[in-house]
Design a protein around this motif. Structure first.
Motif, mmCIF file in Angstrom:
data_model
loop_
_atom_site.group_PDB
_atom_site.id
_atom_site.type_symbol
_atom_site.label_atom_id
_atom_site.label_comp_id
_atom_site.label_asym_id
_atom_site.label_seq_id
_atom_site.Cartn_x
_atom_site.Cartn_y
_atom_site.Cartn_z
ATOM 1 N N ILE A 86 3.434 8.559 31.148
ATOM 2 C CA ILE A 86 3.742 7.876 32.400
ATOM 3 C C ILE A 86 4.860 6.869 32.133
ATOM 4 C CG2 ILE A 86 2.862 6.421 34.262
ATOM 5 C CD1 ILE A 86 0.053 7.449 33.570
ATOM 6 N N ASN A 87 5.993 7.055 32.764
ATOM 7 C CA ASN A 87 7.110 6.117 32.630
ATOM 8 C C ASN A 87 8.134 6.443 33.718
ATOM 9 O OD1 ASN A 87 8.155 3.856 31.233
ATOM 10 N ND2 ASN A 87 9.649 5.146 30.199
ATOM 11 N N ASP A 88 9.094 5.546 33.927
ATOM 12 C CA ASP A 88 10.100 5.835 34.941
ATOM 13 C C ASP A 88 11.045 6.944 34.501
ATOM 14 O OD1 ASP A 88 11.159 4.277 32.961
ATOM 15 O OD2 ASP A 88 12.485 3.134 34.279
ATOM 16 N N ALA A 89 11.268 7.063 33.176
ATOM 17 C CA ALA A 89 12.122 8.131 32.654
ATOM 18 C C ALA A 89 11.529 8.642 31.349
ATOM 19 C CB ALA A 89 13.547 7.634 32.434
ATOM 20 N N ALA A 113 4.281 12.112 34.216
ATOM 21 C CA ALA A 113 4.637 11.430 35.467
ATOM 22 C C ALA A 113 5.894 10.605 35.220
ATOM 23 C CB ALA A 113 3.493 10.534 35.932
ATOM 24 N N ALA A 114 6.972 10.950 35.909
ATOM 25 C CA ALA A 114 8.244 10.254 35.722
ATOM 26 C C ALA A 114 9.152 10.528 36.905
ATOM 27 C CB ALA A 114 8.923 10.688 34.428
ATOM 28 N N HIS A 249 4.315 5.252 23.525
ATOM 29 C CA HIS A 249 5.600 5.180 22.823
ATOM 30 C C HIS A 249 6.760 5.144 23.816
ATOM 31 C CE1 HIS A 249 8.745 5.921 19.892
ATOM 32 N NE2 HIS A 249 9.152 6.960 20.607
ATOM 33 N N TYR A 250 6.736 6.076 24.781
ATOM 34 C CA TYR A 250 7.795 6.113 25.790
ATOM 35 C C TYR A 250 7.419 5.193 26.944
ATOM 36 C CZ TYR A 250 10.061 10.060 23.477
ATOM 37 O OH TYR A 250 10.716 10.855 22.577
ATOM 38 N N LYS A 251 7.682 3.900 26.765
ATOM 39 C CA LYS A 251 7.434 2.901 27.800
ATOM 40 C C LYS A 251 8.667 2.007 27.938
ATOM 41 C CE LYS A 251 3.150 4.043 28.690
ATOM 42 N NZ LYS A 251 2.769 4.653 29.967
#
Length: 409
Positions: A86-89, A113-114, A249-251
């Protein structure tokens, strides 16, 4: 130094200004931070603190991961369940995308979810995204709905986005539509002409769920009115009987503090107090410090006695006649040189070590093997002659001289 009347006046004015700014910032209403963090520990509107609290109640086995997905999958080859991002990108590279899809094809669920998906992921799944604009939507209100008759189909609204992302083209034969979005605030609950923004895609023995609305998992969305039912409907697609892995990690939001001034610079009153103090010190230095600067005495640098000391120690060993000890010191210094210059450990001297050393030092493998054979021969001896000492010393110096990358001698 005794404080003059002028200095006292400056100090009093600085303290008054400083206290005034702190008092003003303290009583001033705090601004809401709309930064799209998506970090699990952030309680700001676009953090995911509430979601992480609720999913712990939804599933008995939830694990938070902090390493890159590619590395995590390699470290846990037998992991099964649902991997949630879950992140914007989410910009996965081609290798990481391939690894995640391979894992999903084994009977697992990949939930992403992005707003902005990895290009390699979209190309692999033959998907295209488009922007749902707000040309006729001045209030930035978007209507959302879950398209599953077994779940809550209540219409929910989101008013904190200038645009939304949707899927322009999908494989209608294999893809299931989970959710839709529209930019018309008066849309009826059917949303017949709405844009698809959440889909489920079968992949091998598993499945992939893509949501172009990551805001559904933020604190702001979940805590507003009845929106929690919408998020609960999305969570229901996760198999709670298997492990759910939450990627951290991807935040966009940082999960750690990188500066000791974090508390000062992220608290407005303290930040302005800090800046005011710096300005006060600068003013004092400009107007007072320059006129009261004392002359700086010239201190001659200390004489470098390293060479003399080395010669003295060397002469002491030579006069003592202990050539074996001198050779051991020379070899020990050479091993230190290898560790510092080439970043090679010298605990194990094997063929691999000698091959790497020869490559990095610009020496041939044959010369390197011969040098270490000579070193090994000397180390096995109880006593050596001065000629043998001079020979090994020259061979080591010749070996080091060929190192074109040397930084020290």
């Amino acid at each position: 130094m005794t404080l003059t009347k002028r200095i006292k006046t400056y100090l009093i004015l600085t303290v008054i200004i400083l206290l005034s700014i702190i008092a003003y910032e303290y009583v001033k209403p705090k601004e809401i931070n709309w930064y799209p963090s998506y970090a699990k520990h952030h309680k700001m509107p676009f953090g995911t603190y509430v979601f992480n609290e609720q999913i712990q109640k939804f599933a008995p086995d939830v694990k938070n991961t902090f390493t890159p997905p590619y590395k995590y999958l390699e470290q846990n080859p037998d992991m099964t369940g649902t991997y949630v991002f879950i992140n914007d990108a989410l910009e996965f590279d081609s290798t990481e995308t391939e690894k995640l899809l391979e894992w999903a094809s084994k009977g697992n669920t990949l939930f992403i979810a992005a707003e902005n998906f990895s290009r390699t992921l979209l190309d692999t799944l033959n998907l295209e995204t488009a922007v749902v604009s707000n040309i006729n939507n001045l209030k930035n209100v978007y209507s959302l709905q879950i398209k599953n008759k077994h779940l809550s189909q209540n219409l929910v609204h989101f008013n904190k986005a200038s645009h939304m992302t949707a899927f322009k083209t999908i494989d209608t034969l294999n893809t299931s539509v989970i959710g839709v979005v529209d930019n018309k605030t008066n849309t009826v609950s059917t949303l017949k002409e709405a844009h698809i923004n959440i889909i489920k895609y079968p992949f091998g023995k598993g499945q992939i769920i893509l949501s172009a609305f990551p805001q559904a998992f933020t604190n702001y969305f979940i805590l507003k009115e009845q929106n929690s039912r919408y998020t609960a409907s999305l969570i229901s697609y996760l198999n709670k009987n298997k492990t759910i892995f939450l990627d951290n990690h991807y935040k966009t939001g940082k999960t750690f503090y990188t500066s000791p001034l974090y508390v000062f610079l992220n608290n407005k009153p303290l930040k302005w107090a800090y800046y005011t103090m710096l300005i006060g010190v600068l003013i004092y230095v400009l107007f007072e410090g320059k006129r009261k600067q004392r002359a700086i005495p010239v201190i001659p640098p200390l004489k470098n006695q390293t060479i003399a000391f080395t010669q003295t120690v060397a002469n002491m060993y030579l006069n003592k006649g202990d050539h074996k000890l001198l050779a051991n010191q020379k070899i020990k210094h050479f091993m230190d040189y290898i560790r510092l210059q080439f970043n090679l450990p010298t605990t194990t001297i094997d063929h691999t070590f000698l091959k790497h050393l020869a490559s990095r030092s610009n020496n041939t493998l044959e010369d390197t093997l011969a040098l270490f054979k000579a070193i090994e021969t000397l180390q096995d001896k109880q006593h050596i002659t001065q000629t043998e000492l001079e020979t090994i010393s020259k061979r080591i110096d010749s070996f080091k001289h060929k190192n074109t990358w040397k930084t020290t001698t």
